[in-house]
Design a protein around this motif. Structure first.
Motif, PDB file in Angstrom:
ATOM      1  N   ALA A   4       0.719  -1.087   0.069  1.00 45.42           N
ATOM      2  CA  ALA A   4      -0.061   0.026   0.005  1.00 45.42           C
ATOM      3  C   ALA A   4       0.952   1.254  -0.251  1.00 45.42           C
ATOM      4  N   THR A   5       0.556   2.227  -0.517  1.00 47.05           N
ATOM      5  CA  THR A   5       1.170   3.363  -0.551  1.00 47.05           C
ATOM      6  C   THR A   5       1.198   3.942   0.974  1.00 47.05           C
ATOM      7  N   SER A   6       2.173   4.976   1.073  1.00 51.96           N
ATOM      8  CA  SER A   6       2.264   5.619   2.397  1.00 51.96           C
ATOM      9  C   SER A   6       0.954   6.323   2.980  1.00 51.96           C
ATOM     10  N   ILE A   7       0.113   6.763   2.066  1.00 52.57           N
ATOM     11  CA  ILE A   7      -1.145   7.530   2.343  1.00 52.57           C
ATOM     12  C   ILE A   7      -2.108   6.379   2.976  1.00 52.57           C
ATOM     13  N   GLY A   8      -2.129   5.424   2.108  1.00 54.33           N
ATOM     14  CA  GLY A   8      -3.032   4.471   2.704  1.00 54.33           C
ATOM     15  C   GLY A   8      -2.840   3.875   4.054  1.00 54.33           C
ATOM     16  N   ALA A   9      -1.658   3.745   4.160  1.00 52.13           N
ATOM     17  CA  ALA A   9      -0.983   3.040   5.446  1.00 52.13           C
ATOM     18  C   ALA A   9      -1.073   4.001   6.522  1.00 52.13           C
ATOM     19  N   GLU A  10      -0.802   5.291   5.957  1.00 50.44           N
ATOM     20  CA  GLU A  10      -0.798   6.465   7.213  1.00 50.44           C
ATOM     21  C   GLU A  10      -2.364   6.470   7.673  1.00 50.44           C
ATOM     22  N   ARG A  11      -3.452   6.353   6.860  1.00 51.47           N
ATOM     23  CA  ARG A  11      -4.705   6.462   7.242  1.00 51.47           C
ATOM     24  C   ARG A  11      -5.110   5.353   8.008  1.00 51.47           C
ATOM     25  N   LEU A  12      -4.577   4.296   7.540  1.00 49.36           N
ATOM     26  CA  LEU A  12      -5.025   2.996   8.472  1.00 49.36           C
ATOM     27  C   LEU A  12      -4.476   3.015   9.880  1.00 49.36           C
ATOM     28  N   GLN A  13      -3.251   3.617   9.980  1.00 46.40           N
ATOM     29  CA  GLN A  13      -2.546   3.582  11.258  1.00 46.40           C
ATOM     30  C   GLN A  13      -3.373   4.712  12.018  1.00 46.40           C
ATOM     31  N   ARG A  14      -3.853   5.493  11.556  1.00 54.73           N
ATOM     32  CA  ARG A  14      -4.577   6.843  12.328  1.00 54.73           C
ATOM     33  C   ARG A  14      -5.969   6.028  12.786  1.00 54.73           C
ATOM     34  N   ALA A 328      -0.562  -9.346   7.071  1.00 58.61           N
ATOM     35  CA  ALA A 328       0.150  -8.322   6.269  1.00 58.61           C
ATOM     36  C   ALA A 328      -0.957  -8.010   4.728  1.00 58.61           C
ATOM     37  N   THR A 329      -1.605  -9.347   4.505  1.00 61.85           N
ATOM     38  CA  THR A 329      -2.371  -9.025   3.403  1.00 61.85           C
ATOM     39  C   THR A 329      -3.656  -8.505   3.858  1.00 61.85           C
ATOM     40  N   LEU A 330      -4.270  -8.547   4.997  1.00 59.58           N
ATOM     41  CA  LEU A 330      -5.291  -7.734   5.388  1.00 59.58           C
ATOM     42  C   LEU A 330      -4.982  -6.226   5.460  1.00 59.58           C
ATOM     43  N   MET A 331      -3.889  -6.233   6.547  1.00 57.26           N
ATOM     44  CA  MET A 331      -3.598  -4.836   6.385  1.00 57.26           C
ATOM     45  C   MET A 331      -3.409  -4.123   5.236  1.00 57.26           C
ATOM     46  N   ILE A 332      -2.627  -4.564   4.210  1.00 56.84           N
ATOM     47  CA  ILE A 332      -2.660  -3.973   3.049  1.00 56.84           C
ATOM     48  C   ILE A 332      -3.732  -3.759   2.188  1.00 56.84           C
ATOM     49  N   GLU A 333      -4.840  -4.798   2.084  1.00 62.80           N
ATOM     50  CA  GLU A 333      -6.107  -4.553   1.686  1.00 62.80           C
ATOM     51  C   GLU A 333      -6.669  -3.407   2.322  1.00 62.80           C
ATOM     52  N   ALA A 334      -6.897  -3.381   3.519  1.00 59.72           N
ATOM     53  CA  ALA A 334      -7.360  -2.123   4.210  1.00 59.72           C
ATOM     54  C   ALA A 334      -6.861  -0.913   4.072  1.00 59.72           C
ATOM     55  N   ALA A 335      -5.586  -0.881   3.738  1.00 64.39           N
ATOM     56  CA  ALA A 335      -4.661   0.489   3.261  1.00 64.39           C
ATOM     57  C   ALA A 335      -5.043   0.792   2.024  1.00 64.39           C
ATOM     58  N   HIS A 336      -5.167  -0.268   0.913  1.00 59.01           N
ATOM     59  CA  HIS A 336      -5.818   0.140  -0.310  1.00 59.01           C
ATOM     60  C   HIS A 336      -6.866   0.722  -0.405  1.00 59.01           C
ATOM     61  N   ALA A 337      -7.937   0.217   0.365  1.00 59.12           N
ATOM     62  CA  ALA A 337      -9.297   0.620   0.395  1.00 59.12           C
ATOM     63  C   ALA A 337      -9.198   2.104   1.017  1.00 59.12           C
ATOM     64  N   LEU A 338      -8.581   2.459   1.938  1.00 53.93           N
ATOM     65  CA  LEU A 338      -8.392   3.729   2.524  1.00 53.93           C
ATOM     66  C   LEU A 338      -7.821   4.713   1.665  1.00 53.93           C
ATOM     67  N   GLU A 339      -7.074   4.350   0.536  1.00 55.91           N
ATOM     68  CA  GLU A 339      -6.315   5.234  -0.182  1.00 55.91           C
ATOM     69  C   GLU A 339      -7.464   5.837  -1.176  1.00 55.91           C
ATOM     70  N   LYS A 340      -8.605   5.526  -1.180  1.00 59.54           N
ATOM     71  CA  LYS A 340      -9.678   6.017  -2.008  1.00 59.54           C
ATOM     72  C   LYS A 340     -10.441   6.895  -1.347  1.00 59.54           C
ATOM     73  N   ARG A 341     -10.456   6.886  -0.190  1.00 60.86           N
ATOM     74  CA  ARG A 341     -11.179   7.915   0.696  1.00 60.86           C
ATOM     75  C   ARG A 341     -10.748   9.060   0.245  1.00 60.86           C
ATOM     76  N   ALA A 342     -11.395  10.179   0.754  1.00 64.30           N
ATOM     77  CA  ALA A 342     -11.020  11.618   0.572  1.00 64.30           C
ATOM     78  C   ALA A 342      -9.921  12.033   1.694  1.00 64.30           C
ATOM     79  N   VAL A 343     -10.262  11.553   2.906  1.00 65.78           N
ATOM     80  CA  VAL A 343      -9.305  11.839   3.897  1.00 65.78           C
ATOM     81  C   VAL A 343      -8.886  10.603   4.475  1.00 65.78           C
TER      82      VAL A 343
END
Length: 343
Positions: A4-14, A328-343
């Motif tokens: 996942a990109t750093s944007i998606g990963a950061e959103r998931l972490q938040r 790791a797969t679950l986390m990457i999938e979740a981060a990818h999903a969050l990349e599509k969000r506005a914030v």
């Protein structure tokens, strides 16, 4: 799968920050306590991978739990918890064992906490997590001093309630997510669903079925093969044939044992009708039918007559793989999903 990109990963972490802070893990994902499956190897693997493992105490004696906690500690230095059943006759002794080992989190399942159990768990600083099958009970548990809740829908494996995960999440999260961390469970098999529940206010999630076929799981090869071959519609809830013979709904994979249980209920009901069996004995026969059935399936590999408890997410279990890869797969999938969000 691509990282996942750093944007998606950061959103998931938040979004997971509250759950992570509460659990002390790297990811706010609990491995649900599954009897005979959630023992030292799977629990340690989950915690070592960055998730949060839970020992399934089930019917263990205090001596057995003592050994299991010690053995888990020998395999991981990361936090993990213990799941206790409220109806266990030695509940308070089991709580003492958890206190002795300074277990950081205790989960009480199977009903409202008995009088004194909340204080007994929290006196040594442990955090208490309870299951909330309805909004009214969620509020009652919070008033009682529970530190976090699990909201588990009927899509889950094992003993289930009547309401789906999505409905329970909509009912409970808006009212209580600001008061205590809430973990959503039942039928979750992919990261996109995790992202959705986090967006709804969940502090994290709990999955069980998805981890059964982890390489580290001691479940019998036959048990794992049954999971890998199954689809969502194969995980069905047990049916009660006669109101005089109560059956607690259990979700498991269809097999010969399930068909025989239905036949057994009909046979006992007929004996009741004919006056050949007393009510107490009839109910006891139904209650004891599945005794040892889960162990027969998980440990001995009897997938025809044992109990194959599984959630409807079983169709998303497609192979045996290391737990760290599943997480790791679950986390990457979740981060990818969050990349599509506005914030």
């Amino acid at each position: 799968m691509n990282q996942a990109t750093s944007i998606g990963a950061e959103r998931l972490q938040r979004r997971m920050a509250r759950g992570v802070d509460f659990l002390g893990s790297e990811a706010a994902i609990l491995c649900g306590a599954m009897s005979w499956v959630s023992e030292r190897h799977l629990v340690a693997a989950m915690s070592n991978a960055g998730g949060f493992g839970l020992i399934a105490c089930g019917a263990m004696t205090p001596e057995l739990l003592d050994r299991e906690i010690a053995a888990t500690k020998a395999l991981t230095s990361k936090p993990f918890g213990v799941n206790l059943i409220t109806m266990h006759p030695a509940l308070f002794e089991l709580i003492e064992v958890c206190n002795k080992h300074a277990v950081s989190h205790v989960v009480l399942a199977g009903g409202l906490p008995p009088t004194g159990s909340i204080d007994a768990i929290k006196q040594n600083g442990a955090k208490l997590i309870c299951f909330a099958p309805a909004l009214s009970l969620a509020k009652k548990l919070i008033r009682s001093g529970v530190d976090a809740l699990v909201v588990e829908g009927m899509e889950a494996g094992g003993h289930i309630g009547p309401v789906s995960t999505s409905v329970l999440a909509q009912e409970i999260l808006p009212d209580v997510a600001d008061k205590v961390p809430v973990f959503v469970a039942g039928g979750i098999g992919r990261g996109e669903a995790i992202a959705a529940y986090l967006d709804m206010g969940a502090a994290g999630v709990q999955l069980g079925t998805r981890f059964v076929c982890a390489t580290e799981s001691i479940a019998h090869a036959n048990f794992k093969k049954a999971f890998i071959r199954a689809s969502a519609r194969d995980a069905t809830a047990s049916v009660q044939i006669d109101p005089r013979l109560p059956v607690i709904p259990v979700r498991a994979l269809k097999n010969a044992g399930g068909d025989l249980f239905t036949a057994k209920q009909r046979e006992v009901a007929q004996l009741l009708d004919e006056g050949k069996l007393a009510m107490a004995e009839a109910q006891l026969q139904i209650e004891h039918y599945w005794a040892g059935a889960l162990r027969r399936a998980v440990i001995d590999g009897d997938v025809e007559h044992g109990s194959l408890m599984a959630g409807q997410s079983v169709g998303m279990v497609t192979k045996e793989e290391p737990l760290a890869d599943i997480l790791a797969t679950l986390m990457i999938e979740a981060a990818h999903a969050l990349e599509k969000r506005a914030v």
